[in-house]
Write a protein that holds these residues in place. Sequence first.
Motif, PDB file in Angstrom:
ATOM      1  N   VAL A  16     -31.148 -18.934  38.590  1.00 34.85           N
ATOM      2  CA  VAL A  16     -30.126 -20.312  39.002  1.00 34.85           C
ATOM      3  C   VAL A  16     -30.616 -20.710  40.703  1.00 34.85           C
ATOM      4  CG1 VAL A  16     -28.550 -21.844  36.808  1.00 34.85           C
ATOM      5  CG2 VAL A  16     -27.787 -19.474  38.386  1.00 34.85           C
ATOM      6  N   ASP A  17     -30.581 -20.027  41.577  1.00 33.66           N
ATOM      7  CA  ASP A  17     -30.716 -20.234  42.658  1.00 33.66           C
ATOM      8  C   ASP A  17     -31.720 -21.821  42.929  1.00 33.66           C
ATOM      9  OD1 ASP A  17     -30.913 -18.427  45.614  1.00 33.66           O
ATOM     10  OD2 ASP A  17     -32.852 -19.589  44.434  1.00 33.66           O
ATOM     11  N   ALA A  18     -30.607 -22.096  44.267  1.00 29.23           N
ATOM     12  CA  ALA A  18     -31.350 -23.339  44.138  1.00 29.23           C
ATOM     13  C   ALA A  18     -32.540 -23.664  45.109  1.00 29.23           C
ATOM     14  CB  ALA A  18     -29.397 -23.865  45.358  1.00 29.23           C
ATOM     15  N   GLU A  19     -32.879 -22.381  45.525  1.00 28.99           N
ATOM     16  CA  GLU A  19     -34.180 -22.246  46.521  1.00 28.99           C
ATOM     17  C   GLU A  19     -34.815 -22.513  45.740  1.00 28.99           C
ATOM     18  OE1 GLU A  19     -36.424 -23.289  50.112  1.00 28.99           O
ATOM     19  OE2 GLU A  19     -33.898 -23.236  49.553  1.00 28.99           O
ATOM     20  N   ASP A  20     -35.267 -21.619  44.746  1.00 24.49           N
ATOM     21  CA  ASP A  20     -36.229 -21.831  43.456  1.00 24.49           C
ATOM     22  C   ASP A  20     -36.345 -23.332  42.476  1.00 24.49           C
ATOM     23  OD1 ASP A  20     -36.634 -18.439  44.270  1.00 24.49           O
ATOM     24  OD2 ASP A  20     -35.644 -17.808  42.355  1.00 24.49           O
TER      25      ASP A  20
END
Length: 525
Positions: free
Chosen positions: A480-484
């Motif tokens: 759930v990393d925002a950048e990914d």
Amino acid sequence: MKKQEEQKDLLENLYGMEEVQDLLNTAFVKDQIQKLPYAFVNKHLILPIEENDQEMVVVTSDPLLLDPIEELRVFLGKDIVVKYARHDLIKDAVERCYHQKADKTKKLMSDLLKTSKKSEFSSEIKGYDLLERSENNPIIEVLNSILIEAIQQKASDIHFEPQEKDLMIRYRIDGVLHKRHSPPLEYQAQILTRLKVMAKLDIAEKRLPQDGRIKLIVGGRDIDFRVSTMPTSYGERIVLRILDKKNILVGLDSLGMDESLLKQFKKMIQLPEGIILVTGPTGSGKTTTLYSALNEAYSSEKNIMTVEDPVEYKLEGIAQIPVNPKIDLTFAKGLRHILRQDPDIIMIGEIRDRETADIAIQASLTGHLVFSTLHTNDAASAITRLADMGIEPFLLSSSVVGILAQRLVRSICPFCKESYEPSDEELSQLNLSKKQLSENKLFRGKGCDMCHDSGYLGRLGIFELIAVTAALKRQIMQNVDAEDLKNVAISSNMTDLRENGKRLVCEGHTTIQEILRVTKSEEEI
């Protein structure tokens, strides 16, 4: 068109009345010539637009309004020529004609310096029209003038900020604070106490924050002020949030989305279930977008309910519940009870905690369409924020259907707009090239009376919309990393906030500086 022609024939043949269509451009209205008392004009909606030695020409929307016309004839000793204008046009013309003069507040401020230090004020507050009533007390007159001026300049907030040597008064216009007035320190207590009396707050309590509301009438329309007080080292600081229904444009088509994004968002809000999130900082227009979405989704076949803090604008046909912490009516508790009211669509003012998020997700999974907001920098970060609250990724992937991030940027003032050739250094700030510009030109505002020398007038929205596709669902389950998440969304043709802003710059609607101001990334800080 045929109906308008029939109406015109009826007025001319039956009543002998000529229709005035360009009322706002008549000399009396443009020059603010006020031949009659405001109370009479506002009550009967009879507005003078011309006059000579023998007669006065007035407009009305009611051909059968005979008694006031006769009163005028007797009072003025002249013939009265009556013409017709639409009701809404007359209301706008009356407000503009009796509009407060631009320099009135400054004059009143200078007059304060000449008055006695022992000014008294009345604590009697009624729902009077500020344009109609004139006060002899200088403090009341100054404060009324400040409120009118802020409304006329379309301010969203008024700040009364005690300083060491004076009281600084600032207006937030188009999202930016502007210093307007600095009355002498000796009047600080009287002005702030008057505000607290108007908001029905405890004037003796100066150590604790307080919240209240003021309801007033300006130019015949109701305006609410949300009042917040805060003790500071120099005295109580008071901020008024202006809630003017005339300034809110409820409708998705009025938000300024580009055509493809608007079409995609409209599809989302017609879904039978799921969560749609709107993200952005305070003052970025999230509430207006949610209201517009509810307005678009509304039909007599659907039960739409909201829980808000507070209910800023009332929407017809929609049940709106205000949060009240004093009686333990929180978002979570209100939402839990809403689910027993057989809703189809639910709007939650903001998801602030795990409990509210859990109930919202369960509601979406049991056949409800849920709208809400989050305070995040971009659309992808909304998923990360919910995961940080403790929501499991598999629940997020199966419940969230769309996330809209937005900002408001100031529009270039059309009255002082000019073209110029930008430098390569300026273009590089937004990764623009001259090939993307029309005739190698950009636009800016020089500053004029209409925009109070700021070069900007009004605001536009910039948006990024993430649709939770199958690819994005797989990414949420993995990480759930925002950048990914953002990279996956961009690969699915999402246009981010800054790219959307570039389009407005190239089309001449706003400036590079505005886009940089509202889309500054963490790496640039």
